[in-house]
Write a protein that holds these residues in place. Structure first.
Motif, PDB file in Angstrom:
ATOM      1  N   ASP A  76       0.805  -1.218   0.000  1.00 55.91           N
ATOM      2  CA  ASP A  76       0.000   0.000   0.000  1.00 55.91           C
ATOM      3  C   ASP A  76       0.839   1.269   0.000  1.00 55.91           C
ATOM      4  O   ASP A  76       0.312   2.351   0.143  1.00 55.91           O
ATOM      5  CB  ASP A  76      -0.903   0.013   1.249  1.00 55.91           C
ATOM      6  N   VAL A  82      -0.842   0.974  -6.189  1.00 58.83           N
ATOM      7  CA  VAL A  82      -2.185   1.264  -5.691  1.00 58.83           C
ATOM      8  C   VAL A  82      -3.087   1.664  -6.843  1.00 58.83           C
ATOM      9  O   VAL A  82      -4.223   1.175  -6.968  1.00 58.83           O
ATOM     10  CB  VAL A  82      -2.111   2.379  -4.625  1.00 58.83           C
ATOM     11  N   ARG A  85      -3.928  -1.366  -8.995  1.00 58.94           N
ATOM     12  CA  ARG A  85      -4.885  -2.275  -8.356  1.00 58.94           C
ATOM     13  C   ARG A  85      -6.272  -1.657  -8.309  1.00 58.94           C
ATOM     14  O   ARG A  85      -7.277  -2.350  -8.441  1.00 58.94           O
ATOM     15  CB  ARG A  85      -4.410  -2.597  -6.935  1.00 58.94           C
ATOM     16  N   LEU A  86      -6.289  -0.326  -8.115  1.00 50.54           N
ATOM     17  CA  LEU A  86      -7.573   0.379  -8.068  1.00 50.54           C
ATOM     18  C   LEU A  86      -8.357   0.147  -9.347  1.00 50.54           C
ATOM     19  O   LEU A  86      -9.526  -0.261  -9.320  1.00 50.54           O
ATOM     20  CB  LEU A  86      -7.303   1.876  -7.861  1.00 50.54           C
ATOM     21  N   ALA A 193     -13.803  -1.740  -1.150  1.00 52.67           N
ATOM     22  CA  ALA A 193     -12.345  -1.931  -1.165  1.00 52.67           C
ATOM     23  C   ALA A 193     -11.692  -0.960  -2.136  1.00 52.67           C
ATOM     24  O   ALA A 193     -10.633  -0.380  -1.866  1.00 52.67           O
ATOM     25  CB  ALA A 193     -12.039  -3.370  -1.554  1.00 52.67           C
ATOM     26  N   THR A 194     -12.351  -0.758  -3.294  1.00 56.17           N
ATOM     27  CA  THR A 194     -11.798   0.145  -4.289  1.00 56.17           C
ATOM     28  C   THR A 194     -11.804   1.583  -3.775  1.00 56.17           C
ATOM     29  O   THR A 194     -10.884   2.355  -4.043  1.00 56.17           O
ATOM     30  CB  THR A 194     -12.617   0.035  -5.585  1.00 56.17           C
ATOM     31  N   LEU A 197      -8.905   2.208  -1.778  1.00 54.22           N
ATOM     32  CA  LEU A 197      -7.704   2.385  -2.610  1.00 54.22           C
ATOM     33  C   LEU A 197      -7.646   3.790  -3.199  1.00 54.22           C
ATOM     34  O   LEU A 197      -6.570   4.383  -3.310  1.00 54.22           O
ATOM     35  CB  LEU A 197      -7.700   1.353  -3.730  1.00 54.22           C
ATOM     36  N   ARG A 200      -6.361   6.039  -0.628  1.00 54.78           N
ATOM     37  CA  ARG A 200      -4.931   5.796  -0.438  1.00 54.78           C
ATOM     38  C   ARG A 200      -4.129   6.433  -1.581  1.00 54.78           C
ATOM     39  O   ARG A 200      -3.064   7.014  -1.373  1.00 54.78           O
ATOM     40  CB  ARG A 200      -4.703   4.280  -0.400  1.00 54.78           C
ATOM     41  N   MET A 201      -4.664   6.338  -2.780  1.00 57.73           N
ATOM     42  CA  MET A 201      -3.975   6.912  -3.943  1.00 57.73           C
ATOM     43  C   MET A 201      -3.846   8.422  -3.798  1.00 57.73           C
ATOM     44  O   MET A 201      -2.785   8.997  -4.060  1.00 57.73           O
ATOM     45  CB  MET A 201      -4.773   6.574  -5.205  1.00 57.73           C
TER      46      MET A 201
END
Lengths: 464, 141
Positions: A76, A82, A85-86, A193-194, A197, A200-201
């Motif tokens: 992460d 990130v 994966r997003l 979950a997305t 992300l 986080r991004m």
């Protein structure tokens, strides 16, 4: 108004908000419109994904992903990972599964405009790079800088977050039109979950500057708008900067006269700006004002460049722009008669002074590029000096040239000491205009990028 | 100092023939002198002189591109540095004298040459030299 990257993504943000508000306020009139809107929603996500993938390096992200696959623990702390994966979490977006609709071609929605604008922003950045990511303009170094690209992802993360939060609004609007719950769940599955992300991004991207680096980048096109002198001056200066960048390429056009012309324009720009400010330009050198000192440095450089003989003819396009720019300067800030009193604080004064200062900044950047050009020319051994202009220190330190002069040779390859004099003039200008560097890469990235024509002192030693 | 300049200028005027070599020598001396003077004067006058010098040098370049052998054979005289005290009217008079002499030669060349290309070249050069001469004369006033 020439659109910049920041304008385009900003306008896309406005459209995304407008689209969300439209869904929230008006809902859907029928099942067809609901389908179309969901299609537009996925189109927008696809545009955001391709823009993100252009900004990060997907190949690298994929490679690292494979390398970490055995650890099982997703990382992460890496922005690229990130982001990859997003968007991987959305599944296929361009060629969708059968249950996800596409919008009709004639369907009109702000989200479709936003997708177009994000695509245009990608294209705008792409104009600065060639097919193999080679630089095509002076702004390419900025576009290629990984730090700046990741910083720009911050805004994209924000746009993605707003877009994703629209799913609840779409779901609510679908309920009002009695669309079956199963269909809605298929259209908009749970993406908690997305969403984590995306958050986080945004956090990770904020660490890479504020994303302003790419904001002011314009398309790599240099049209000149001729209706307003202030606007025209700005356009012409940008075109000259691009031309000067072209001259600093690995194969210059062997024309010192062009460098001389540009130095003359540098003098004119700084002089006119000084006069617009009401500075005393009649004082004997050295002047305490930076603008006057810079103008004098350009004047000395211009006269110094006159002594060289080079095979290249002056570039007609550059010369035309220079002549036009000089005319415009005369028009905006005449030397002898007071134009418009620039002491009045109003928008016109502000625009005039900012155009003049912008022109001065550009000339400082051009001088730096010209220094590289001149160094390349000097290394190419294509520029000569008439021997009659060489004397004193230059000859006493250079026996070969002294011998040539004694033998009656009329021109010699410019000796290193003479070239060094000119480079000192360029360095003097660099010292007074040091605050206007077009782009100074961060120390960590400086090793990645090396301009092909960059003047390297160590390599230059002992060669004319 | 105006004195040494006028002496040097007299020598140039005396030793140049009425041909392209002569025009080139006169423009060379005038251009060099203008640049030297412009560096020693404050920027308001100096910048104007530098522009005039650019014009003169462009005219000289036109001559050397049309006749590549001229810069190799013509006499190149540098009028040298000026003293600390500058007599502006006297020094500009020297420069204007050089440009006038270049005019005379250009007029003769223009009349003598039957080739239309060469005539247009000398017309172009005359035009540049004239604008430089006017700028310099303006300063002396």
């Amino acid at each position: 108004m020439i659109a910049t990257y920041g304008d385009l993504v900003g306008a896309a943000g406005v459209d995304i908000h407008t689209g969300l508000l439209r869904v929230m306020r008006r809902g859907f009139v029928d099942h067809k419109q609901a389908e179309n809107t969901v299609g537009a929603y996925y189109d927008l996500l696809a545009a955001l994904r391709s823009h993100t993938w252009w900004l990060i390096d997907p190949a690298r992200a994929r490679g690292e992903e494979l390398a970490r696959a055995m650890h099982r623990k997703p990382d992460d702390s890496d922005l690229d990972m990130v982001a990859a994966r997003l968007f991987a979490g959305f599944g296929p977006l361009a060629q969708r599964p059968v249950w996800l609709p596409y919008p009709d071609p004639d369907f009109d929605h702000p989200w479709r405009d936003a997708a177009d604008k994000i695509g245009a922003a990608t294209d705008l950045l792409e104009t600065h790079l060639g097919p193999h990511r080679e630089p095509r303009s002076e702004q390419a170094a900025l576009v290629l800088d990984p730090g700046q690209r990741r910083g720009a992802l911050g805004f994209i993360a924000m746009l993605t977050s707003v877009t994703m939060s629209a799913d609840s609004a779409i779901g609510a609007a679908c309920r009002h039109r009695d669309i079956p719950w199963q269909t809605v769940m298929k259209w908009l599955p749970d993406r908690d979950a997305t969403k984590v992300l995306v958050h986080r991004m945004g956090e990770l991207a904020a660490k890479h500057g504020d994303g302003r680096g790419l904001r002011d980048i314009t398309a790599n096109l240099y049209p000149v708008r001729e209706d307003d002198p202030i606007v025209e001056l700005g356009d012409r200066m940008l075109r000259l900067r691009h031309a000067a960048w072209g001259l600093a390429a690995a194969t210059p056009d062997y024309s010192v006269v062009t460098l001389h012309d540009l130095a003359g324009l540098g003098m004119a720009t700084h002089l006119h700006t000084a006069i617009a400010h009401g500075l005393d330009v009649g004082a004997v050198a050295p002047s305490p004002h930076r603008l006057v000192a810079t103008a004098q440095a350009f004047q000395e450089l211009m006269i110094d460049l006159r002594d060289y003989l080079a095979p290249g003819l002056p570039d007609p396009d550059i010369r035309m722009d220079i002549l036009a720019a000089r005319e415009l300067l005369m028009q905006i800030a005449p030397l002898h008669r007071p134009a418009r009193p620039l002491t009045i604080s109003d928008p016109t004064t502000r625009a005039t002074l900012s155009a003049l200062h912008g022109a001065c900044e550009v000339m400082g950047q051009v001088a730096r590029m010209n220094q590289a050009t001149f160094a390349t020319l000097a290394r190419s051994e294509q520029i000569h000096v008439p021997t009659r202009l060489l004397d004193g220190d230059i000859l006493s330190n250079d026996p070969t040239t002294a011998q040539a002069k004694l033998n009656g040779v009329r021109r010699v390859i410019a000796p290193p000491a003479r070239v060094q004099q000119t480079l000192q003039h360029y360095e003097a200008i660099g010292a007074v205009t040091g605050h206007v560097a077009l782009y100074q890469p961060a120390v960590a990235h400086a090793a990645d990028y090396e301009h092909p024509a960059l003047f390297r002192q160590a390599e230059f030693q002992g060669r004319p | 100092m105006g004195y040494t300049w006028s002496k040097g200028a007299d020598a140039v005027l005396e030793h140049t023939a009425v041909d392209w070599d002569g025009v080139w020598s006169l423009l060379y001396a005038a251009g060099k002198g203008t640049f030297r003077l412009s560096l020693q004067l404050p920027l308001d006058v100096g910048a104007e002189l530098a522009y005039a010098g650019m014009d003169i040098c462009e005219a000289r370049d036109e001559v050397s591109w049309a006749h590549p052998e001229v810069p190799l054979t013509a006499i190149a005289v540098d009028l040298g540095p000026i003293g600390p005290v500058i007599d502006l009217p006297a020094t500009t008079a020297v420069l204007v004298g050089l440009l006038d002499a270049a005019f005379d030669r250009l007029t003769v060349l223009q009349d003598a040459d039957p080739d239309p290309d060469a005539r247009s070249l000398s017309r172009q050069i005359t035009w540049r030299v004239r604008s430089a001469r006017e700028a310099i004369q303006e300063l002396a006033r």
